[in-house]
Enzyme design. Structure first.
Site, short mmCIF file in Angstrom:
data_model
loop_
_atom_site.label_atom_id
_atom_site.label_comp_id
_atom_site.label_asym_id
_atom_site.label_seq_id
_atom_site.Cartn_x
_atom_site.Cartn_y
_atom_site.Cartn_z
N GLN A 185 0.81 -1.21 0.00
CA GLN A 185 0.00 0.00 0.00
C GLN A 185 0.84 1.26 0.00
OE1 GLN A 185 -1.32 0.90 4.44
NE2 GLN A 185 -1.62 -1.30 4.01
N HIS A 207 -0.09 5.67 0.99
CA HIS A 207 -1.10 6.62 1.44
C HIS A 207 -0.96 7.89 0.62
CE1 HIS A 207 -1.81 3.89 4.69
NE2 HIS A 207 -0.58 4.02 5.15
N GLU A 225 2.54 8.30 8.44
CA GLU A 225 2.40 7.50 9.65
C GLU A 225 3.75 7.05 10.19
OE1 GLU A 225 -0.28 4.50 8.22
OE2 GLU A 225 1.33 3.15 7.63
N ARG A 227 -4.38 0.35 -2.10
CA ARG A 227 -3.87 -1.02 -1.99
C ARG A 227 -3.63 -1.64 -3.36
NH1 ARG A 227 -8.08 -0.40 1.68
NH2 ARG A 227 -7.49 -0.68 3.87
#
Length: 396
Positions: free
Chosen positions: A86, A88, A113, A260
């Protein structure tokens, strides 16, 4: 305000009492009922609409009490089965994707993150150096044949981001049957090579969990990172990654946007991932995110974004008191070990809370400029906890 976290039972989580999420949920919430065959994947702490925390004393949700959203989302993850390959989206992409497909991309925010290992932790993070990818493709001939001579030749002639992109795009857009055949050939005929590259165990497990999935072949493109407790990785916008195994504390901007493309039963948006992902490569040992040490008791993980930072507090049981300087931003504490009396200022005046493993506490802006951790009765265990807050440590 003491909080109850929101538990997520995604199928990739650890089962029953083996899950750190389940253990913390049991300690946090007396009404929590453990099911040994249930998976406990994540505990959310914050104001995100998909898993807002609840104030224990009143039963109100934290967003209603604060009358606003926090800039961050705080989590504990317990991983038994790989999360998806994945990325983001950045802020601009998130706004566009949310507008175009709100049923998939549920909010307009970016999602940088930070993951901090609580146990030995395994992840795929970013592309390996192009020469290492080239060597893997040469060594595992079924993969070389799958990608094709033109792309492989370019990787040899110009080992850089562009040639990585050409090879990875070819991999990710190949038909599923050809992908499955390639994986099966490698599993059957290249056990020695997998073992010599320290990939046999992870290749076998990921292929068992997601047989024939294109994400299995990402092991030959992405850095395999092994973290020990306290070590961290930071994932900026559009950096490709997948968590594979272990427990971690995770903090991110307040978003749930994920693009994803493999190792998932969920919707795969391969075209968008290939359009978004950054094809930069680096050695795996450069991926560890190093915290800044304040003193013997405290270190801070300070990412290059304003949304969040994470403070790690570790207090020796023999220390009578420790005062932590903070600024006037709402913060969330989760306790992982030990017991302390937390002293802080609130709108209602001075307050004392005995915090133990599993305690989750919202620290209000009124608590600034400091909170104090004093010895609790009959506790000879060292104290450990993490605090998520806005990133007031970052110099603009």
């Amino acid at each position: 305000m003491e909080l109850t976290g929101w538990v997520k039972n995604y199928e990739w989580g650890r089962k029953g009492i083996n899950s750190a999420v389940a253990q913390l949920a049991m300690a946090n919430d007396p009404d929590f009922r453990l099911e040994e065959e249930e998976t406990y994947a994540e505990m959310w702490m914050g104001t995100h609409v998909c898993g807002v925390s609840v104030v224990k004393e009143t039963g109100e949700t934290l967003d209603r009490v604060l009358k606003k959203d926090l800039s961050y989302l705080f989590k504990v993850l317990s991983i038994n089965k790989a999360l998806s390959i994945q990325v983001h989206p950045n802020k601009c992409e998130a706004e566009r994707l949310h507008k175009e497909r709100p049923e998939i991309y549920k909010d307009p925010n970016h999602k940088p993150e930070l993951a901090i290992a609580l146990t030995p932790f395994l992840a795929l993070v970013g592309f390996m150096p192009a020469v290492d990818i080239r060597d893997y493709i040469d060594e595992f001939q079924p993969l070389s044949k799958l990608i094709g001579k033109e792309a492989v030749d370019q990787l040899h002639d110009s080992p850089n981001g562009e040639s990585i992109k050409l090879c990875y795009e070819k991999l990710m857009t190949t038909e599923e049957a050809a992908i499955a055949k390639c994986i099966n050939e490698i599993a059957k005929n290249y056990e020695k090579e997998l073992k010599s590259n320290d990939l046999l165990e992870v290749f076998t497990k990921v292929n068992k969990d997601f047989p024939g999935d294109v994400g299995v072949l990402s092991l030959f493109f992405l850095n395999l990172i092994r973290l020990q407790p306290g070590q961290a990785i930071y994932l900026g916008a559009n950096e490709i990654h997948a968590y594979l195994d272990g427990d971690c504390v995770e903090c991110m901007a307040c978003s749930d946007n994920v693009i994803r493309a493999g190792l998932t039963p969920k919707y795969k948006d391969v075209e968008q991932l290939l359009d978004s992902v950054i094809f930069e490569s680096a050695q795996g040992n450069r991926k560890e995110f190093i915290p800044y040490r304040i003193d013997e008791q405290v270190q801070v993980y300070i990412p290059p974004v304003s949304d969040f930072a994470v403070i790690n507090v570790n207090i020796d049981h023999s220390l009578e008191s420790y005062k932590l300087e903070i600024q006037a931003f709402g913060s969330i504490l989760i306790v992982l070990k030990g017991s302390r009396t937390l002293k802080l200022k609130t709108q209602q005046g001075d307050k004392e809370i005995v915090v133990t493993r599993g305690s989750i506490v919202y620290i209000p802006v009124e608590a600034a400029p400091e909170i104090e951790f004093t010895q609790a009765e009959d506790c000879d265990e060292d104290f450990s906890g993490y605090i998520a807050t806005s990133n007031y440590f970052r110099v603009a």
